[in-house]
Design a protein around this motif. Structure first.
Motif, PDB file in Angstrom:
ATOM      1  N   SER A 237      37.053 -86.149 -44.326  1.00  0.00           N
ATOM      2  CA  SER A 237      36.525 -85.656 -45.633  1.00  0.00           C
ATOM      3  C   SER A 237      37.513 -86.042 -46.703  1.00  0.00           C
ATOM      4  O   SER A 237      38.716 -85.907 -46.489  1.00  0.00           O
ATOM      5  N   ALA A 238      36.823 -85.630 -47.986  1.00  0.00           N
ATOM      6  CA  ALA A 238      37.837 -85.705 -49.285  1.00  0.00           C
ATOM      7  C   ALA A 238      38.932 -84.547 -49.069  1.00  0.00           C
ATOM      8  O   ALA A 238      38.420 -83.458 -48.486  1.00  0.00           O
ATOM      9  N   GLY A 239      39.913 -84.646 -49.560  1.00  0.00           N
ATOM     10  CA  GLY A 239      41.321 -83.684 -49.713  1.00  0.00           C
ATOM     11  C   GLY A 239      41.402 -83.243 -51.023  1.00  0.00           C
ATOM     12  O   GLY A 239      40.930 -83.964 -52.010  1.00  0.00           O
ATOM     13  N   ASN A 240      42.246 -82.173 -51.284  1.00  0.00           N
ATOM     14  CA  ASN A 240      42.681 -81.839 -52.813  1.00  0.00           C
ATOM     15  C   ASN A 240      44.052 -82.213 -53.140  1.00  0.00           C
ATOM     16  O   ASN A 240      44.452 -81.650 -54.261  1.00  0.00           O
ATOM     17  N   LYS A 241      44.851 -82.714 -52.097  1.00  0.00           N
ATOM     18  CA  LYS A 241      46.292 -82.855 -52.521  1.00  0.00           C
ATOM     19  C   LYS A 241      46.457 -83.899 -53.637  1.00  0.00           C
ATOM     20  O   LYS A 241      47.420 -83.816 -54.249  1.00  0.00           O
ATOM     21  N   SER A 242      45.504 -84.937 -53.654  1.00  0.00           N
ATOM     22  CA  SER A 242      45.738 -85.737 -54.627  1.00  0.00           C
ATOM     23  C   SER A 242      44.295 -86.392 -54.958  1.00  0.00           C
ATOM     24  O   SER A 242      43.460 -86.039 -54.218  1.00  0.00           O
ATOM     25  N   THR A 243      43.984 -87.284 -56.015  1.00  0.00           N
ATOM     26  CA  THR A 243      42.790 -87.883 -55.993  1.00  0.00           C
ATOM     27  C   THR A 243      42.203 -88.822 -55.133  1.00  0.00           C
ATOM     28  O   THR A 243      41.220 -89.144 -54.744  1.00  0.00           O
TER      29      THR A 243
ATOM     30  N   ALA B  24      37.926 -76.963 -38.955  1.00  0.00           N
ATOM     31  CA  ALA B  24      39.399 -76.933 -38.800  1.00  0.00           C
ATOM     32  C   ALA B  24      40.012 -78.212 -39.430  1.00  0.00           C
ATOM     33  O   ALA B  24      39.603 -79.401 -39.072  1.00  0.00           O
ATOM     34  N   LEU B  25      41.240 -78.060 -39.751  1.00  0.00           N
ATOM     35  CA  LEU B  25      41.614 -79.036 -40.491  1.00  0.00           C
ATOM     36  C   LEU B  25      42.992 -79.382 -40.201  1.00  0.00           C
ATOM     37  O   LEU B  25      43.984 -78.469 -39.835  1.00  0.00           O
ATOM     38  N   VAL B  26      43.542 -80.670 -40.307  1.00  0.00           N
ATOM     39  CA  VAL B  26      45.048 -81.022 -40.518  1.00  0.00           C
ATOM     40  C   VAL B  26      45.242 -81.149 -41.961  1.00  0.00           C
ATOM     41  O   VAL B  26      44.606 -82.091 -42.539  1.00  0.00           O
ATOM     42  N   TRP B  27      46.000 -80.180 -42.680  1.00  0.00           N
ATOM     43  CA  TRP B  27      46.048 -80.185 -43.993  1.00  0.00           C
ATOM     44  C   TRP B  27      46.882 -81.294 -44.431  1.00  0.00           C
ATOM     45  O   TRP B  27      47.804 -81.557 -43.913  1.00  0.00           O
ATOM     46  N   GLY B  28      46.709 -81.814 -45.620  1.00  0.00           N
ATOM     47  CA  GLY B  28      47.524 -82.860 -46.295  1.00  0.00           C
ATOM     48  C   GLY B  28      47.833 -84.020 -45.626  1.00  0.00           C
ATOM     49  O   GLY B  28      48.816 -84.541 -45.803  1.00  0.00           O
ATOM     50  N   LEU B  29      46.816 -84.546 -44.908  1.00  0.00           N
ATOM     51  CA  LEU B  29      46.861 -85.941 -44.207  1.00  0.00           C
ATOM     52  C   LEU B  29      47.144 -86.931 -45.222  1.00  0.00           C
ATOM     53  O   LEU B  29      46.488 -87.055 -46.256  1.00  0.00           O
TER      54      LEU B  29
ATOM     55  N   ASP C 170      40.120 -76.508 -56.858  1.00  0.00           N
ATOM     56  CA  ASP C 170      40.281 -76.360 -55.796  1.00  0.00           C
ATOM     57  C   ASP C 170      41.820 -76.271 -54.909  1.00  0.00           C
ATOM     58  O   ASP C 170      42.385 -77.410 -55.118  1.00  0.00           O
ATOM     59  N   ASN C 171      42.332 -75.337 -54.772  1.00  0.00           N
ATOM     60  CA  ASN C 171      43.762 -75.094 -54.282  1.00  0.00           C
ATOM     61  C   ASN C 171      43.805 -75.116 -52.920  1.00  0.00           C
ATOM     62  O   ASN C 171      44.996 -75.119 -52.520  1.00  0.00           O
ATOM     63  N   ASP C 172      42.618 -75.263 -52.306  1.00  0.00           N
ATOM     64  CA  ASP C 172      42.654 -75.165 -50.748  1.00  0.00           C
ATOM     65  C   ASP C 172      42.490 -76.399 -50.272  1.00  0.00           C
ATOM     66  O   ASP C 172      42.838 -76.872 -49.151  1.00  0.00           O
ATOM     67  N   GLY C 173      41.215 -77.123 -50.525  1.00  0.00           N
ATOM     68  CA  GLY C 173      40.693 -78.275 -50.105  1.00  0.00           C
ATOM     69  C   GLY C 173      39.645 -78.380 -49.295  1.00  0.00           C
ATOM     70  O   GLY C 173      38.642 -79.307 -49.040  1.00  0.00           O
ATOM     71  N   HIS C 174      39.218 -77.065 -48.825  1.00  0.00           N
ATOM     72  CA  HIS C 174      38.338 -76.843 -47.873  1.00  0.00           C
ATOM     73  C   HIS C 174      36.779 -77.216 -48.625  1.00  0.00           C
ATOM     74  O   HIS C 174      35.740 -77.940 -48.351  1.00  0.00           O
ATOM     75  N   GLY C 175      36.653 -76.591 -49.906  1.00  0.00           N
ATOM     76  CA  GLY C 175      35.562 -76.795 -50.738  1.00  0.00           C
ATOM     77  C   GLY C 175      34.919 -78.255 -51.142  1.00  0.00           C
ATOM     78  O   GLY C 175      34.025 -79.090 -51.024  1.00  0.00           O
ATOM     79  N   THR C 176      36.088 -79.001 -51.443  1.00  0.00           N
ATOM     80  CA  THR C 176      36.273 -80.235 -51.754  1.00  0.00           C
ATOM     81  C   THR C 176      35.905 -81.166 -50.497  1.00  0.00           C
ATOM     82  O   THR C 176      34.699 -82.136 -50.509  1.00  0.00           O
ATOM     83  N   GLY C 177      36.181 -81.064 -49.459  1.00  0.00           N
ATOM     84  CA  GLY C 177      35.760 -81.660 -48.211  1.00  0.00           C
ATOM     85  C   GLY C 177      34.264 -81.538 -48.001  1.00  0.00           C
ATOM     86  O   GLY C 177      33.604 -82.543 -47.532  1.00  0.00           O
ATOM     87  N   MET C 178      33.877 -80.217 -48.075  1.00  0.00           N
ATOM     88  CA  MET C 178      32.336 -80.019 -47.933  1.00  0.00           C
ATOM     89  C   MET C 178      31.625 -80.896 -48.726  1.00  0.00           C
ATOM     90  O   MET C 178      30.468 -81.203 -48.496  1.00  0.00           O
ATOM     91  N   ALA C 179      31.827 -80.693 -50.047  1.00  0.00           N
ATOM     92  CA  ALA C 179      31.217 -81.372 -51.045  1.00  0.00           C
ATOM     93  C   ALA C 179      31.088 -83.016 -50.781  1.00  0.00           C
ATOM     94  O   ALA C 179      29.976 -83.559 -50.942  1.00  0.00           O
ATOM     95  N   SER C 180      32.407 -83.386 -50.202  1.00  0.00           N
ATOM     96  CA  SER C 180      32.284 -84.864 -49.952  1.00  0.00           C
ATOM     97  C   SER C 180      31.421 -85.322 -48.972  1.00  0.00           C
ATOM     98  O   SER C 180      30.981 -86.497 -48.861  1.00  0.00           O
TER      99      SER C 180
ATOM    100  N   VAL D 285      35.829 -77.037 -56.061  1.00  0.00           N
ATOM    101  CA  VAL D 285      35.667 -78.507 -55.612  1.00  0.00           C
ATOM    102  C   VAL D 285      36.580 -79.115 -56.663  1.00  0.00           C
ATOM    103  O   VAL D 285      36.296 -78.960 -57.780  1.00  0.00           O
ATOM    104  N   ASP D 286      37.159 -80.174 -56.408  1.00  0.00           N
ATOM    105  CA  ASP D 286      38.094 -81.085 -57.141  1.00  0.00           C
ATOM    106  C   ASP D 286      37.251 -81.942 -57.761  1.00  0.00           C
ATOM    107  O   ASP D 286      36.916 -83.082 -56.827  1.00  0.00           O
TER     108      ASP D 286
END
Length: 437
Positions: free
Chosen positions: A233-239, A8-13, A84-94, A57-58
């Protein structure tokens, strides 16, 4: 087969430089595991590829640069999985293989020298991350197996009964010596698929005191518990983006990382022996409840204890100890065994053809109708036909949406002072136990 993502996430933190520099301090799982002193001097996951079947994954996220291999896209887009247009996979990878950046800044994965194979599938963000109609689970799983993954992370969960092709793909991965790890789900209900498949490590989420999260799914399939409450965890909104999450997705990523650490340190061990190391070394629940149980499984996953010498396991059986467990949602009809092809290759084939099940079902319907007709002519009320396999009580099923990446909307993240203070690391006493046969 349909599916949801598992954390569960708060997106775009928001993640300004000062905030990003504090991220490492907020990774309480690394502190609880004493990663710097007790884990990384022994293993960091070198030489192990972990497939992340997720939203992609980004590779440009600052804490993942150089960690993401070219993969595949089964979502319908023409990518190599590194989108990754969602961010979930990037977070798991990180959480698995992040290496941070600069001086003690950013997200560090528990297996920071492992590599990630991104396998993108059709998961769409509509509140929770939910599988689209073209979710190609068998193809994605077989691709991961055939392209060198020794551990496969599946941070998603589903409520619908699975197909023969889904089950055949899991059997294919087991036959090819792969450790599969999946989130139990975030509905406080029965363990969802693919975690419920025999042979898959099903993971529940705990908080920093070691208590099971209220919404973590439970049942006889539950294998291990791991940190999953209040996870950065890491997000996908920016680097430089970061996420704050609660759910079994994040717990799954930590257990996948532990499996990678063990496979790196002990490359000769089978997948079954790696799983045995994790379950026999798990820490006891804080309430000292008897394990295995439906909420903690064998206990709280421990990377340092999983890596410790364990000759009883290393010289013991090589088979997967989770293959014989029950499925609380009801296993399929065992009279029609799944046939697993031995040759490696992509594609979704491998199980008993779907049309054969349909034809058999049609014949069964005709036979039942004939019996009913004869019984009525004899003036007797027919008994109901038995189900082809045991069904759970109706109320035990989660709501009827397909696979859910185990997402859960977390409250606003806490505000941290300039020099945040943290509670002592939770200490989990040793609780030796025999591996599941």
């Amino acid at each position: 087969m349909a599916v949801l993502a598992a954390g569960a996430l708060v997106w775009g933190l928001a993640a300004g430089p000062a905030f990003a520099d504090n991220i490492r301090d907020q990774q309480w799982a690394l502190q609880a595991y004493k990663a710097t002193s007790d884990v990384w001097p022994i293993s960091q996951g070198d030489g192990v590829t972990v497939a992340v079947i997720d939203t992609g994954v980004d590779p440009d996220q600052q804490d993942l640069i150089g960690q993401i291999l070219p993969g595949a896209d089964f979502s319908g887009d023409q990518t190599d999985g590194r989108v990754d247009n969602d961010g979930h996979g990037t977070g798991m990878a990180s959480l698995i293989a992040g290496h941070g950046h600069g001086d003690q800044a950013g997200v560090m994965g528990l297996a920071p020298k492992a590599k990630v194979l991104p396998v993108r599938v059709s998961l769409e963000s509509v509140g929770d991350v939910q599988a689209g109609p073209d979710f190609r689970f068998p193809d994605a799983l077989r691709y991961a197996v055939d392209h060198g993954a020794k551990v496969i992370n599946m941070s998603f969960a589903g409520s619908m009964r699975t197909s023969p092709d889904d089950r055949a793909a899991v059997a294919y991965a087991v036959a090819h010596d792969v450790v599969m790890v999946a989130g139990a789900g975030n509905l406080g209900s029965v363990v969802s698929y693919p975690a419920a498949f025999p042979g898959v490590v099903a993971v529940g989420a705990i908080d920093r005191q070691g208590n099971i999260w209220d919404h973590s799914n439970y049942g006889p399939e539950l294998t291990l518990a791991a940190p999953g409450v209040g996870i950065y965890s890491a997000g996908n909104k920016s680097t430089t983006d970061y996420r704050y999450a609660t759910g079994t997705s994040d717990a799954t990523a930590y257990v996948s990382a532990i499996a990678a650490l063990v496979r790196s340190k002990y490359p000769a061990l089978s997948a079954g022996q790696v799983i045995r190391r994790m379950i026999t070394s798990a820490a006891a629940p804080p309430d000292h409840s008897k394990v295995p149980n439906d909420h903690y499984g064998y206990g709280i996953a421990s990377p340092s204890k999983s890596l410790a010498p364990n000759p009883a396991v290393d010289n013991g059986p090589k088979d997967n100890p989770l293959l014989s467990r029950v499925e609380s949602q009801g296993a399929p009809d065992t009279s029609s065994p799944v046939v697993v092809p031995q040759a490696a290759g992509g594609g979704s084939g491998g199980g008993t053809p779907g049309w054969l099940y349909g034809a058999g079902g049609g014949v069964l319907v005709l036979v039942v109708l004939g019996v009913v007709f004869l019984l009525r002519r004899a003036g007797r009320r027919p008994e109901p036909a038995p189900a082809a396999y045991p069904l759970p009580p109706q109320q035990s099923y989660p709501p009827q949406h397909p696979y859910q990446p185990q997402q859960y909307q977390h409250p606003q993240p806490p505000q941290y002072p300039d020099r945040p203070q943290y509670p002592d690391h939770p200490q989990y006493p040793e609780h030796p136990r025999d591996p599941r046969a």
